[in-house]
Design an enzyme around this catalytic site. Sequence first.
Site, PDB file in Angstrom:
ATOM      1  N   HIS A  93      -5.650  -8.407  -8.681  1.00  0.00           N
ATOM      2  CA  HIS A  93      -6.906  -9.046  -8.303  1.00  0.00           C
ATOM      3  C   HIS A  93      -7.032 -10.458  -8.885  1.00  0.00           C
ATOM      4  CE1 HIS A  93      -7.849  -4.829  -7.458  1.00  0.00           C
ATOM      5  NE2 HIS A  93      -8.838  -5.260  -6.698  1.00  0.00           N
ATOM      6  N   GLY A  94      -6.102 -10.853  -9.758  1.00  0.00           N
ATOM      7  CA  GLY A  94      -6.126 -12.171 -10.379  1.00  0.00           C
ATOM      8  C   GLY A  94      -6.198 -13.331  -9.386  1.00  0.00           C
TER       9      GLY A  94
END
Length: 184
Positions: free
Chosen positions: A112-113
Amino acid sequence: MPSVDQSRILIVATDGFEQSELFDPRQSLIDAGAKVTLASPATDPIQGMKHDEKGDTITPDITLDQVKIEEYDGLLLPGGVANPDTLRTNDKAVEIVRNFAVSGKPVAAICHGPWLLVEADVVDGRTVTSWPSVRTDLANAGASVVDREVVVDGNLITSRKPDDIPAFVDAFKAAVADVATADA
């Protein structure tokens, strides 16, 4: 693979980071001789997650306000759902990501970075990957999204999930070493 033993790496994270996506790359970089600094909005311990269960905590070294990008050779952004979702609403975190990306220094984001890459407006025209639920956001921000364990497009390195960590870290180390070699 080139060495990163003289590099200075910044990791930006807060509560809700995916434990393996922070601890495993951090340890691999430290083992390779890199000096790794963890920055967060505050220096209180931050909570890791093992998927949907609480994991270990870690105490940040500095606050986001103390970050000077010229002191670092690369930026690593772990995932987890809450971590990047919280950081993308933090102006300083977004500014750090944008400044690293614009500087040409390696920026690595996993899972999700890449939400932070979207918020920093640095994915338009780039090829990236991520966790499946983030891919529409990346595409809407102008990225070409693929499903591969690691994607390197210029100074952006992205991966999908914890299983990709070995390839993700290897690509990041190579990018950092390439920058260090070019600067030498």
